[in-house]
Design a protein around this motif. Structure first.
Motif, mmCIF file in Angstrom:
data_model
loop_
_atom_site.group_PDB
_atom_site.id
_atom_site.type_symbol
_atom_site.label_atom_id
_atom_site.label_comp_id
_atom_site.label_asym_id
_atom_site.label_seq_id
_atom_site.Cartn_x
_atom_site.Cartn_y
_atom_site.Cartn_z
ATOM 1 N N LYS A 1 50.163 37.781 -2.637
ATOM 2 C CA LYS A 1 49.148 37.043 -3.406
ATOM 3 C C LYS A 1 48.489 37.923 -4.462
ATOM 4 C CE LYS A 1 47.857 33.326 -0.238
ATOM 5 N NZ LYS A 1 46.744 32.681 0.499
ATOM 6 N N GLY A 2 48.500 39.221 -4.235
ATOM 7 C CA GLY A 2 47.909 40.144 -5.200
ATOM 8 C C GLY A 2 48.882 40.602 -6.263
ATOM 9 N N GLY A 3 50.117 40.102 -6.214
ATOM 10 C CA GLY A 3 51.139 40.505 -7.177
ATOM 11 C C GLY A 3 51.466 39.412 -8.171
ATOM 12 N N SER A 4 52.704 39.459 -8.683
ATOM 13 C CA SER A 4 53.100 38.540 -9.749
ATOM 14 C C SER A 4 53.978 37.384 -9.265
ATOM 15 C CB SER A 4 53.864 39.320 -10.829
ATOM 16 O OG SER A 4 55.077 39.848 -10.296
ATOM 17 N N CYS A 5 54.178 37.271 -7.961
ATOM 18 C CA CYS A 5 55.045 36.218 -7.434
ATOM 19 C C CYS A 5 54.406 34.835 -7.544
ATOM 20 C CB CYS A 5 55.391 36.504 -5.972
ATOM 21 S SG CYS A 5 56.532 37.890 -5.742
ATOM 22 N N LYS A 6 55.249 33.826 -7.669
ATOM 23 C CA LYS A 6 54.787 32.435 -7.631
ATOM 24 C C LYS A 6 54.709 32.053 -6.158
ATOM 25 C CE LYS A 6 56.016 27.708 -8.961
ATOM 26 N NZ LYS A 6 54.661 27.344 -9.384
ATOM 27 N N ILE A 7 53.516 31.687 -5.709
ATOM 28 C CA ILE A 7 53.271 31.452 -4.288
ATOM 29 C C ILE A 7 53.164 29.962 -3.971
ATOM 30 C CG2 ILE A 7 51.689 31.898 -2.381
ATOM 31 C CD1 ILE A 7 53.138 34.391 -3.385
ATOM 32 N N TYR A 8 53.871 29.552 -2.925
ATOM 33 C CA TYR A 8 53.717 28.205 -2.380
ATOM 34 C C TYR A 8 52.989 28.347 -1.039
ATOM 35 C CZ TYR A 8 57.274 26.713 -5.757
ATOM 36 O OH TYR A 8 57.972 26.441 -6.909
ATOM 37 N N ASP A 9 51.685 28.134 -1.050
ATOM 38 C CA ASP A 9 50.871 28.307 0.153
ATOM 39 C C ASP A 9 50.273 26.966 0.560
ATOM 40 O OD1 ASP A 9 49.229 29.039 2.209
ATOM 41 O OD2 ASP A 9 48.027 30.477 1.072
ATOM 42 N N ARG A 10 50.816 26.382 1.605
ATOM 43 C CA ARG A 10 50.359 25.065 2.049
ATOM 44 C C ARG A 10 48.905 25.062 2.483
ATOM 45 N NH1 ARG A 10 53.662 24.659 7.828
ATOM 46 N NH2 ARG A 10 52.717 26.478 8.800
ATOM 47 N N GLU B 1 49.051 16.807 -0.587
ATOM 48 C CA GLU B 1 49.333 18.006 -1.370
ATOM 49 C C GLU B 1 49.986 19.083 -0.498
ATOM 50 O OE1 GLU B 1 47.072 21.350 -4.187
ATOM 51 O OE2 GLU B 1 45.889 19.909 -3.024
ATOM 52 N N ARG B 2 49.549 19.175 0.751
ATOM 53 C CA ARG B 2 50.129 20.138 1.684
ATOM 54 C C ARG B 2 51.626 19.869 1.880
ATOM 55 N NH1 ARG B 2 48.302 23.465 5.910
ATOM 56 N NH2 ARG B 2 49.700 23.581 7.718
ATOM 57 N N LEU B 3 51.974 18.596 2.076
ATOM 58 C CA LEU B 3 53.370 18.222 2.264
ATOM 59 C C LEU B 3 54.175 18.506 1.002
ATOM 60 C CD1 LEU B 3 55.503 16.981 4.096
ATOM 61 C CD2 LEU B 3 54.778 14.723 3.298
ATOM 62 N N SER B 4 53.588 18.252 -0.162
ATOM 63 C CA SER B 4 54.267 18.491 -1.429
ATOM 64 C C SER B 4 54.580 19.979 -1.611
ATOM 65 C CB SER B 4 53.407 17.997 -2.594
ATOM 66 O OG SER B 4 54.009 18.291 -3.837
ATOM 67 N N ILE B 5 53.627 20.837 -1.253
ATOM 68 C CA ILE B 5 53.834 22.290 -1.361
ATOM 69 C C ILE B 5 54.952 22.742 -0.428
ATOM 70 C CG2 ILE B 5 52.776 24.548 -0.869
ATOM 71 C CD1 ILE B 5 50.105 23.341 -1.832
ATOM 72 N N MET B 6 54.941 22.207 0.772
ATOM 73 C CA MET B 6 55.988 22.555 1.740
ATOM 74 C C MET B 6 57.369 22.157 1.222
ATOM 75 S SD MET B 6 53.916 21.439 5.196
ATOM 76 C CE MET B 6 55.279 21.606 6.352
ATOM 77 N N ARG B 7 57.451 20.998 0.580
ATOM 78 C CA ARG B 7 58.732 20.535 0.054
ATOM 79 C C ARG B 7 59.184 21.391 -1.122
ATOM 80 N NH1 ARG B 7 57.350 14.053 0.477
ATOM 81 N NH2 ARG B 7 58.278 13.718 2.545
ATOM 82 N N GLU B 8 58.263 21.718 -2.008
ATOM 83 C CA GLU B 8 58.603 22.556 -3.157
ATOM 84 C C GLU B 8 59.063 23.942 -2.703
ATOM 85 O OE1 GLU B 8 55.607 22.770 -6.194
ATOM 86 O OE2 GLU B 8 55.116 20.641 -5.993
ATOM 87 N N GLY B 9 58.430 24.439 -1.646
ATOM 88 C CA GLY B 9 58.773 25.763 -1.141
ATOM 89 C C GLY B 9 60.180 25.851 -0.581
ATOM 90 N N MET B 10 60.785 24.707 -0.268
ATOM 91 C CA MET B 10 62.144 24.702 0.257
ATOM 92 C C MET B 10 63.175 25.144 -0.786
ATOM 93 S SD MET B 10 62.420 24.046 3.462
ATOM 94 C CE MET B 10 64.125 23.520 3.631
ATOM 95 N N PHE B 11 62.756 25.250 -2.032
ATOM 96 C CA PHE B 11 63.663 25.698 -3.093
ATOM 97 C C PHE B 11 63.183 26.995 -3.732
ATOM 98 C CE2 PHE B 11 64.075 21.111 -2.659
ATOM 99 C CZ PHE B 11 65.447 20.983 -2.469
ATOM 100 N N SER B 12 62.413 27.764 -2.975
ATOM 101 C CA SER B 12 61.893 29.034 -3.475
ATOM 102 C C SER B 12 62.958 30.123 -3.444
ATOM 103 C CB SER B 12 60.673 29.471 -2.649
ATOM 104 O OG SER B 12 61.030 29.598 -1.286
ATOM 105 N N ASP B 13 62.668 31.226 -4.134
ATOM 106 C CA ASP B 13 63.590 32.367 -4.121
ATOM 107 C C ASP B 13 63.602 33.044 -2.749
ATOM 108 O OD1 ASP B 13 64.205 32.088 -6.874
ATOM 109 O OD2 ASP B 13 62.362 33.156 -7.410
#
Length: 211
Positions: free
Chosen positions: A67-76, A84-96
């Motif tokens: 969280k203190g760096g440059s990464c894009k974070i998906y935090d439910r 919104e929590r469910l949406s974040i969880m779904r988006e995170g399924m395609f994270s790096d």
């Protein structure tokens, strides 16, 4: 190096050999600080990162560092509504990277995980480009059967207490094989091989983290 440290190193070597033959990568770090450093070396700057419930990555300081760096974070947990929590969880399924731990790991490199909602084990199977797990050697077991017992009796109860869920294991301290609506033992995943070589990376730690 003391005898206990030598034993941990030898055990880690054995587990890493097991992981390698199963198309997974393994690393060993004596302390959680070393494990954190290794994890940050593996995750490139600017990567998208997600996680499920894991006390291990919290105790290692990985979430705070990311969280203190440059990464894009998906935090439910930053969601303001259930939707919104469910949406974040779904988006995170395609994270790096999907980061977490394993509830147990066999001496031969098999991963054992039990999940409630299923998002964590789903990500381990498919979705994120990489899966990075921090696993302390206290979770090492000789075989899958012992691993499942360990998870249901040693990990489920603390998780229920953490989540304030009054399942039988949280009351008695032992698995009650419950089928209550609030059970967190819904999905059992045994990862014995990775179809994509190197997708799953496991950092073993001699210092105990999680449960």
């Amino acid at each position: 190096m003391g005898f206990k440290d030598q034993y941990k190193e030898k055990l880690a070597e054995k587990i890493i050999k097991g992981l390698n033959k199963r198309n997974m990568e393994g690393f060993y770090c004596e302390t959680k600080e070393e494990a954190l450093k290794k994890a940050l070396e593996i995750i490139p700057e600017g990567s998208s990162v997600c996680w499920g419930g894991s006390e291990s990555i919290k105790e290692a300081g990985l979430i705070s560092a990311l969280k203190g760096g440059s990464c894009k974070i998906y935090d439910r947990d930053e969601a303001k509504t259930p939707e919104e929590r469910l949406s974040i969880m779904r988006e995170g399924m395609f994270s790096d990277f999907f980061i977490g731990s394993s509830n147990a790991i066999t001496y031969d490199g098999e991963l054992i995980n039990i999940d409630g909602a299923g998002n964590r084990v789903s990500a381990y199977v498919w979705g994120p480009e990489n899966v990075l797990l921090l696993v302390s050697l206290n979770k090492a077991v000789p075989d899958v059967e012992t691993g499942v017992k360990r998870v249901r009796n040693n990990a489920a109860a603390p998780n229920c207490l953490r989540l304030n869920i009054a399942n039988p294991c949280a009351i008695t301290g032992a698995c009650g094989n419950c089928l209550s609506e609030s059970t967190i033992c819904c999905q059992i995943l045994i990862t014995r091989f990775s179809k994509i070589k190197g997708r799953i990376k496991v950092i073993l730690t001699g210092e105990e983290i999680g449960y």
